[in-house]
Motif scaffolding. Structure first.
Motif, PDB file in Angstrom:
ATOM      1  N   SER A  48       4.517 -18.844  30.689  1.00  0.00           N
ATOM      2  CA  SER A  48       4.477 -19.604  29.434  1.00  0.00           C
ATOM      3  C   SER A  48       3.066 -19.644  28.872  1.00  0.00           C
ATOM      4  O   SER A  48       2.856 -19.451  27.664  1.00  0.00           O
ATOM      5  CB  SER A  48       4.996 -21.029  29.664  1.00  0.00           C
ATOM      6  N   LEU A  49       2.083 -19.909  29.734  1.00  0.00           N
ATOM      7  CA  LEU A  49       0.704 -19.965  29.256  1.00  0.00           C
ATOM      8  C   LEU A  49       0.210 -18.596  28.786  1.00  0.00           C
ATOM      9  O   LEU A  49      -0.479 -18.487  27.770  1.00  0.00           O
ATOM     10  CB  LEU A  49      -0.207 -20.495  30.359  1.00  0.00           C
ATOM     11  N   ALA A  50       0.570 -17.549  29.524  1.00  0.00           N
ATOM     12  CA  ALA A  50       0.135 -16.212  29.128  1.00  0.00           C
ATOM     13  C   ALA A  50       0.717 -15.829  27.771  1.00  0.00           C
ATOM     14  O   ALA A  50       0.020 -15.257  26.919  1.00  0.00           O
ATOM     15  CB  ALA A  50       0.547 -15.201  30.191  1.00  0.00           C
ATOM     16  N   ILE A  51       1.990 -16.142  27.560  1.00  0.00           N
ATOM     17  CA  ILE A  51       2.604 -15.840  26.268  1.00  0.00           C
ATOM     18  C   ILE A  51       1.912 -16.637  25.167  1.00  0.00           C
ATOM     19  O   ILE A  51       1.637 -16.118  24.074  1.00  0.00           O
ATOM     20  CB  ILE A  51       4.113 -16.155  26.294  1.00  0.00           C
ATOM     21  N   ALA A  52       1.628 -17.918  25.440  1.00  0.00           N
ATOM     22  CA  ALA A  52       0.989 -18.761  24.422  1.00  0.00           C
ATOM     23  C   ALA A  52      -0.383 -18.208  24.028  1.00  0.00           C
ATOM     24  O   ALA A  52      -0.752 -18.207  22.846  1.00  0.00           O
ATOM     25  CB  ALA A  52       0.858 -20.188  24.944  1.00  0.00           C
ATOM     26  N   PHE A  53      -1.147 -17.725  25.008  1.00  0.00           N
ATOM     27  CA  PHE A  53      -2.472 -17.187  24.695  1.00  0.00           C
ATOM     28  C   PHE A  53      -2.393 -15.868  23.931  1.00  0.00           C
ATOM     29  O   PHE A  53      -3.398 -15.413  23.380  1.00  0.00           O
ATOM     30  CB  PHE A  53      -3.285 -17.005  25.977  1.00  0.00           C
TER      31      PHE A  53
ATOM     32  N   ILE B 120      20.229 -31.149  40.186  1.00  0.00           N
ATOM     33  CA  ILE B 120      19.122 -30.469  40.864  1.00  0.00           C
ATOM     34  C   ILE B 120      18.638 -29.265  40.054  1.00  0.00           C
ATOM     35  O   ILE B 120      17.439 -29.070  39.864  1.00  0.00           O
ATOM     36  CB  ILE B 120      19.550 -30.026  42.277  1.00  0.00           C
ATOM     37  N   VAL B 121      19.577 -28.448  39.565  1.00  0.00           N
ATOM     38  CA  VAL B 121      19.196 -27.274  38.780  1.00  0.00           C
ATOM     39  C   VAL B 121      18.441 -27.697  37.524  1.00  0.00           C
ATOM     40  O   VAL B 121      17.447 -27.070  37.132  1.00  0.00           O
ATOM     41  CB  VAL B 121      20.440 -26.438  38.416  1.00  0.00           C
ATOM     42  N   GLY B 122      18.881 -28.778  36.898  1.00  0.00           N
ATOM     43  CA  GLY B 122      18.193 -29.263  35.705  1.00  0.00           C
ATOM     44  C   GLY B 122      16.790 -29.737  35.994  1.00  0.00           C
ATOM     45  O   GLY B 122      15.853 -29.476  35.225  1.00  0.00           O
ATOM     46  N   TRP B 123      16.614 -30.424  37.103  1.00  0.00           N
ATOM     47  CA  TRP B 123      15.293 -30.973  37.427  1.00  0.00           C
ATOM     48  C   TRP B 123      14.363 -29.911  38.005  1.00  0.00           C
ATOM     49  O   TRP B 123      13.152 -30.137  38.111  1.00  0.00           O
ATOM     50  CB  TRP B 123      15.437 -32.130  38.410  1.00  0.00           C
ATOM     51  N   ALA B 124      14.899 -28.758  38.381  1.00  0.00           N
ATOM     52  CA  ALA B 124      14.075 -27.695  38.958  1.00  0.00           C
ATOM     53  C   ALA B 124      13.499 -26.773  37.890  1.00  0.00           C
ATOM     54  O   ALA B 124      12.984 -25.703  38.218  1.00  0.00           O
ATOM     55  CB  ALA B 124      14.892 -26.873  39.956  1.00  0.00           C
ATOM     56  N   GLY B 125      13.562 -27.163  36.617  1.00  0.00           N
ATOM     57  CA  GLY B 125      13.083 -26.302  35.546  1.00  0.00           C
ATOM     58  C   GLY B 125      11.588 -26.389  35.322  1.00  0.00           C
ATOM     59  O   GLY B 125      11.125 -26.816  34.257  1.00  0.00           O
TER      60      GLY B 125
ATOM     61  N   PRO C 158      11.760 -21.294  32.683  1.00  0.00           N
ATOM     62  CA  PRO C 158      11.241 -21.921  33.902  1.00  0.00           C
ATOM     63  C   PRO C 158      10.698 -20.879  34.864  1.00  0.00           C
ATOM     64  O   PRO C 158      11.149 -19.743  34.907  1.00  0.00           O
ATOM     65  CB  PRO C 158      12.475 -22.622  34.492  1.00  0.00           C
ATOM     66  N   ASP C 159       9.717 -21.296  35.636  1.00  0.00           N
ATOM     67  CA  ASP C 159       9.157 -20.468  36.702  1.00  0.00           C
ATOM     68  C   ASP C 159       9.601 -21.095  38.012  1.00  0.00           C
ATOM     69  O   ASP C 159       9.122 -22.164  38.384  1.00  0.00           O
ATOM     70  CB  ASP C 159       7.630 -20.442  36.603  1.00  0.00           C
ATOM     71  N   ALA C 160      10.530 -20.444  38.692  1.00  0.00           N
ATOM     72  CA  ALA C 160      11.167 -21.063  39.852  1.00  0.00           C
ATOM     73  C   ALA C 160      10.407 -20.848  41.153  1.00  0.00           C
ATOM     74  O   ALA C 160      10.930 -21.137  42.217  1.00  0.00           O
ATOM     75  CB  ALA C 160      12.592 -20.543  40.011  1.00  0.00           C
ATOM     76  N   VAL C 161       9.157 -20.336  41.093  1.00  0.00           N
ATOM     77  CA  VAL C 161       8.406 -20.119  42.333  1.00  0.00           C
ATOM     78  C   VAL C 161       8.232 -21.428  43.088  1.00  0.00           C
ATOM     79  O   VAL C 161       8.525 -21.529  44.287  1.00  0.00           O
ATOM     80  CB  VAL C 161       7.026 -19.492  42.028  1.00  0.00           C
ATOM     81  N   ALA C 162       7.765 -22.458  42.398  1.00  0.00           N
ATOM     82  CA  ALA C 162       7.567 -23.744  43.057  1.00  0.00           C
ATOM     83  C   ALA C 162       8.891 -24.360  43.475  1.00  0.00           C
ATOM     84  O   ALA C 162       9.016 -24.936  44.565  1.00  0.00           O
ATOM     85  CB  ALA C 162       6.823 -24.692  42.118  1.00  0.00           C
TER      86      ALA C 162
ATOM     87  N   LEU D 292      18.461 -20.384  41.200  1.00  0.00           N
ATOM     88  CA  LEU D 292      17.082 -20.543  40.742  1.00  0.00           C
ATOM     89  C   LEU D 292      16.314 -19.227  40.829  1.00  0.00           C
ATOM     90  O   LEU D 292      15.522 -18.892  39.938  1.00  0.00           O
ATOM     91  CB  LEU D 292      16.384 -21.621  41.570  1.00  0.00           C
ATOM     92  N   GLN D 293      16.537 -18.469  41.909  1.00  0.00           N
ATOM     93  CA  GLN D 293      15.873 -17.180  42.030  1.00  0.00           C
ATOM     94  C   GLN D 293      16.332 -16.218  40.941  1.00  0.00           C
ATOM     95  O   GLN D 293      15.515 -15.529  40.315  1.00  0.00           O
ATOM     96  CB  GLN D 293      16.158 -16.573  43.409  1.00  0.00           C
ATOM     97  N   GLY D 294      17.645 -16.154  40.730  1.00  0.00           N
ATOM     98  CA  GLY D 294      18.168 -15.253  39.707  1.00  0.00           C
ATOM     99  C   GLY D 294      17.670 -15.610  38.324  1.00  0.00           C
ATOM    100  O   GLY D 294      17.319 -14.733  37.522  1.00  0.00           O
ATOM    101  N   GLU D 295      17.620 -16.914  38.032  1.00  0.00           N
ATOM    102  CA  GLU D 295      17.109 -17.343  36.733  1.00  0.00           C
ATOM    103  C   GLU D 295      15.672 -16.898  36.543  1.00  0.00           C
ATOM    104  O   GLU D 295      15.301 -16.370  35.488  1.00  0.00           O
ATOM    105  CB  GLU D 295      17.210 -18.859  36.612  1.00  0.00           C
ATOM    106  N   SER D 296      14.842 -17.083  37.559  1.00  0.00           N
ATOM    107  CA  SER D 296      13.423 -16.741  37.424  1.00  0.00           C
ATOM    108  C   SER D 296      13.204 -15.240  37.313  1.00  0.00           C
ATOM    109  O   SER D 296      12.199 -14.795  36.749  1.00  0.00           O
ATOM    110  CB  SER D 296      12.636 -17.294  38.614  1.00  0.00           C
TER     111      SER D 296
END
Length: 536
Positions: A356-361, A345-350, A123-127, A145-149
């Protein structure tokens, strides 16, 4: 990429992000939506994400800035749940989503499906954190969320490399994959630990604020490049260095801190705006590459993968929240209690993002032997739809979910009281130190100047307490609000006089800049006090 399209991207995303500040819609969501629409406007160039640009040039400064602003002490206090999210969850999601995709799509081998799982796992927790701060999510959840990101990108990138090696036919075993993962993680941390002390020493020895800030801009790229040179995790190296420098930033010259804060705020704004706009702009590229997959079939795959991503997060978050607390009394004693609303909340904030897109490309076009990589274009499409789905659906509904669950937010009154008590304690220590200094004949001052020092301390101490006082019935302002407003009016009057004196040739341009800088520093201090009070 030509210069003009790049300038159009930066300028356009900045305009949209600025407009988002006047709407209730979070800027990342509005930028993605704008990118989706603009991607089909005739004449708009193809803004294909280049992983060779995003990963080494965009990701390091964003991670470094986030690490500088993060609390090392809060992250350390929540290390166990953060590790479960940034390492355990990412690996679990890689396998879970990969198995679902393999069972769902006949043309997708398990190794390629695991590549998809690793791509959409972090997950990208910026948003999420932007929304959390806006509506006052409890500080511990924001820290999680910050630590995870900060740390999950390293896990995902390493898992992706192992999965790609297996998919292209390099014969990587599970044991070899685990060894590579451990080496990348430990190596990244070690590189960060080695670099952080000499870099901080250099920052404290430089006396020129411009040189110090130039070094600050180079640090994330240096940490990333050095770690990657040893095939370790550049992401972890950047985060470790950033956390250390942020924790010890008080030891750096004040002029550096002032400039550094402004510089990194600008960098964050430009990069984050451009990154989220780029996500939306990938629509035409991704859809155009679907090839043999029909729209209905691809949409069905996308929906199932999206649901698998959402379900996998909840399947991991709920047990990892409650099972360790049930099994180990020490965890219950060390960590604050929680209920079912926090993992919801933590689950829905994923939300997924540009990583993800950069890795996919960066998925190779072919495997060993020259055959095409299995379903590469479909993996790109599924990554794109997952990123868009989590950003739009989760991003639009997360504020409502938080309000619906009634989570206790931050208490501004309690925070202001704590700030006032801390300021009072510091002011008393400063008064004692001032008395000691003035008792020394080498520090003799005329009484008016000594009284001015005492007055500054008293004003600083009282300013915070005044925020707890009554509100003006006429203006609706606190005494502190009124003080700052009047101070700004006085500064503006002085500024106008200085400009008039320059125009009348009574002072030169250099003197004007010096005088205006003093006023600017005073106004910046007033602005920071107001921003702190408002929670900005």
């Amino acid at each position: 990429m030509d210069v003009l399209p790049l300038l159009m991207l930066v300028a356009g995303s900045a305009v949209v992000a600025g407009a988002a500040r006047r709407t209730p819609v979070p800027a990342p969501l509005l930028l993605v939506a704008a990118g989706l629409v603009v991607s089909y406007v005739p004449g708009v160039p193809d803004y294909t994400l280049d992983p060779h640009i995003v990963l080494p040039l965009v990701l390091p400064p964003l991670l470094h800035s986030a690490a500088l602003d993060s609390s090392y002490l809060d992250l350390r206090a929540n290390l166990r749940p953060i590790a479960l999210l940034s390492v355990g969850y990412v690996l679990f999601a890689t396998v879970a989503v990969g198995v679902v995709a393999h069972l769902l799509i006949p043309q997708l081998p398990l190794t390629a499906a695991l590549v998809l799982g690793a791509v959409v796992a972090p997950p990208d927790a910026v948003a999420a954190t932007a929304i959390a701060r806006r509506i006052g999510l409890p500080s511990r959840l924001t820290t999680l969320l910050q630590g995870e990101s900060l740390f999950n990108d390293a896990t995902a990138i390493t898992a992706y490399r192992v999965a790609v090696a297996a998919a292209v036919g390099e014969g990587v075993s599970w044991a070899e994959g685990l060894r590579e993962f451990a080496f990348a993680a430990i190596g990244g941390v070690v590189v960060g630990l080695i670099l952080m002390v000499p870099l901080h020493w250099l920052r404290t020895r430089l006396r020129d604020a411009l040189l110090q800030n130039t070094l600050s801009l180079l640090i994330p790229f240096v940490a990333y490049a050095v770690a990657e040179q040893f095939e370790a995790s550049g992401v972890l190296a950047v985060v470790v260095v950033g956390l250390y420098l942020g924790h010890h930033s008080w030891q750096v010259d004040f002029a550096t801190r002032l400039q550094e804060a402004a510089v990194w705020r600008m960098i964050d704004f430009v990069l984050e705006s451009a990154v989220f706009a780029l996500i939306g702009l990938q629509l035409r590229v991704v859809v155009g590459g679907l090839g043999e997959y029909g729209a209905d079939q691809a949409a069905w795959y996308a929906a199932v993968v999206f649901l698998a991503v959402v379900a996998a997060r909840y399947v991991w978050v709920f047990p990892s929240t409650f099972v360790p607390r049930m099994l180990f009394p020490g965890i219950r004693e060390r960590e604050p209690g929680t209920n079912w609303t926090a993992p919801v909340i933590v689950g829905w904030a994923g939300m997924r993002g540009v990583v993800s897109l950069a890795i996919a490309f960066s998925i190779p076009e072919t495997v060993h032997g020259g055959a095409p990589f299995p379903a590469r274009n479909l993996i790109l499409f599924l990554t794109f739809t997952t990123v868009i789905g989590t950003l739009v659906i989760h991003g639009l509904t997360l504020p409502s979910l938080i309000r619906l669950l009634g989570l206790p937010g931050r208490d501004p009154h309690a925070e202001t009281l704590a700030e006032a008590q801390a300021q009072n304690t510091a002011s008393l220590a400063a008064e004692r130190r001032l008395g000691e200094l003035l008792a020394d004949e080498r520090n003799a001052l005329p009484s008016p100047l000594a009284d001015r020092l005492r007055t500054v301390l008293e004003q600083r101490r009282n300013a915070v307490w005044e925020r707890l006082g009554a509100v003006n019935e006429v203006t609706g302002e606190s005494a502190d609000d009124t003080y700052r407003r009047l101070a700004r009016e006085m500064i503006e009057a002085e500024r106008a006089v200085f400009v008039d004196l320059r125009d009348a040739r009574r002072i030169d341009e250099e003197m004007l800049r010096s005088l205006l800088r003093r006023l600017d520093l005073e106004e910046a201090a007033l602005y920071r006090e107001g921003a702190t009070e408002d929670g900005a």
